[in-house]
Write an enzyme that holds these catalytic residues in place. Structure first.
Site, PDB file in Angstrom:
ATOM      1  N   ASN A  86       7.717   4.843  -5.175  1.00 43.65           N
ATOM      2  CA  ASN A  86       8.217   3.474  -5.318  1.00 43.65           C
ATOM      3  C   ASN A  86       7.325   2.735  -6.322  1.00 43.65           C
ATOM      4  OD1 ASN A  86      10.288   3.730  -3.354  1.00 43.65           O
ATOM      5  ND2 ASN A  86       8.783   3.468  -1.729  1.00 43.65           N
ATOM      6  N   HIS A  99       1.311   6.324  -5.136  1.00 45.05           N
ATOM      7  CA  HIS A  99       1.327   7.378  -4.113  1.00 45.05           C
ATOM      8  C   HIS A  99       2.694   8.034  -4.098  1.00 45.05           C
ATOM      9  CE1 HIS A  99       2.401   3.481  -2.357  1.00 45.05           C
ATOM     10  NE2 HIS A  99       3.251   4.140  -1.601  1.00 45.05           N
ATOM     11  N   HIS A 101       5.490   9.867  -1.786  1.00 38.78           N
ATOM     12  CA  HIS A 101       5.971  10.148  -0.432  1.00 38.78           C
ATOM     13  C   HIS A 101       6.546  11.570  -0.438  1.00 38.78           C
ATOM     14  CE1 HIS A 101       6.186   5.835   1.022  1.00 38.78           C
ATOM     15  NE2 HIS A 101       6.201   5.627  -0.285  1.00 38.78           N
TER      16      HIS A 101
HETATM   17  P1  AMP Z   1       5.308   2.063  -0.367  1.00 35.14           P
HETATM   18  O1  AMP Z   1       6.258   1.163   0.399  1.00 35.14           O
HETATM   19  O2  AMP Z   1       6.003   3.034  -1.269  1.00 35.14           O
HETATM   20  O3  AMP Z   1       4.245   1.250  -1.064  1.00 35.14           O
HETATM   21  O4  AMP Z   1       4.607   2.961   0.730  1.00 35.14           O
HETATM   22  C1  AMP Z   1       3.507   2.556   1.465  1.00 35.14           C
HETATM   23  C2  AMP Z   1       3.486   3.434   2.680  1.00 35.14           C
HETATM   24  O5  AMP Z   1       2.185   3.388   3.233  1.00 35.14           O
HETATM   25  C3  AMP Z   1       4.452   3.010   3.770  1.00 35.14           C
HETATM   26  O6  AMP Z   1       5.338   4.085   4.061  1.00 35.14           O
HETATM   27  C4  AMP Z   1       3.544   2.684   4.959  1.00 35.14           C
HETATM   28  O7  AMP Z   1       4.084   3.074   6.183  1.00 35.14           O
HETATM   29  C5  AMP Z   1       2.301   3.479   4.620  1.00 35.14           C
HETATM   30  N1  AMP Z   1       1.053   2.971   5.162  1.00 35.14           N
HETATM   31  C6  AMP Z   1       0.583   1.696   5.139  1.00 35.14           C
HETATM   32  N2  AMP Z   1      -0.634   1.619   5.700  1.00 35.14           N
HETATM   33  C7  AMP Z   1      -0.951   2.889   6.087  1.00 35.14           C
HETATM   34  C8  AMP Z   1      -2.075   3.483   6.719  1.00 35.14           C
HETATM   35  N3  AMP Z   1      -3.139   2.755   7.100  1.00 35.14           N
HETATM   36  N4  AMP Z   1      -2.056   4.818   6.959  1.00 35.14           N
HETATM   37  C9  AMP Z   1      -0.999   5.567   6.608  1.00 35.14           C
HETATM   38  N5  AMP Z   1       0.095   5.072   5.984  1.00 35.14           N
HETATM   39  C10 AMP Z   1       0.123   3.755   5.736  1.00 35.14           C
END
Ligand code: AMP
Ligand code: ZN
Length: 113
Positions: A86, A99, A101
Site C-alpha cells: 500500500n 512494507h 504484506h
Molecule cells: P498498511 O495499512 O499497508 O500501512 O499496513 C500496516 C499494517 O501493520 C496493518 O496491517 C496493521 O495491522 C499492521 N500493524 C500495525 N502495528 C503493528 C504491530 N505493532 N505489529 C504488527 N503489525 C502491525
C-alpha cells in the site's frame, strides 16, 4: 532511522513483534490484525516511506525475495498467496515505512476492496 517510526523500531528489535524471518537488512513479522490465516509483513530496516521514495532495485528486489522465502516457510507457496504494497493514504497505507504484506491460506478475491 526514524525514532518516531513503529516499523523502524520493530526492524531494530526495539519494539515487540512476532518475527518469522530476519536478514541483516529486513525483518518479517506477523501482522497484529491478520486479514488472512497467514499475514506476514516484510519490513526493511532502512526507513523508506513508499515505493516512490526509492529507485534502488537491489533494495526493492530484496523485499520481494524475502516475501517469496516467507511464503515458502509458511507453506502457502504451493496453493498461492498475494503480495501487496500500500502506498499513501488512498491505498490504505497506515504505517509510513514501506512494507510488503504476504497474505495466504484462503482464496483471494479480485479486484481487491
Ligand atoms: P498498511 O495499512 O499497508 O500501512 O499496513 C500496516 C499494517 O501493520 C496493518 O496491517 C496493521 O495491522 C499492521 N500493524 C500495525 N502495528 C503493528 C504491530 N505493532 N505489529 C504488527 N503489525 C502491525
Ligand atoms: Zn521507519
Amino acid at each position: 532511522m526514524n525514532t518516531d517510526c513503529l516499523f523502524c523500531r520493530i526492524a531494530r528489535g526495539e519494539a515487540k513483534a512476532d518475527v518469522v524471518y530476519r536478514t541483516p537488512t529486513l525483518v518479517a513479522i506477523r501482522d497484529i490484525n491478520p486479514q488472512a490465516p497467514t499475514h506476514v509483513l516484510v519490513i526493511p530496516t532502512e526507513h523508506v516511506e513508499t515505493l516512490g521514495d526509492t529507485a534502488d532495485a537491489e533494495f526493492l528486489g530484496s523485499l520481494l525475495v524475502a516475501a517469496s522465502e516467507v511464503a515458502r516457510r509458511e507453506r502457502i507457496d504451493l496453493r498461492g498467496y498475494r503480495v501487496v504494497i500500500n502506498n499513501k493514504a488512498e491505498s490504505g497505507q497506515t504505517v509510513p515505512h514501506i512494507h510488503l504484506h504476504v497474505l495466504g491460506g484462503r482464496a483471494m478475491k479480485w479486484p481487491p476492496g
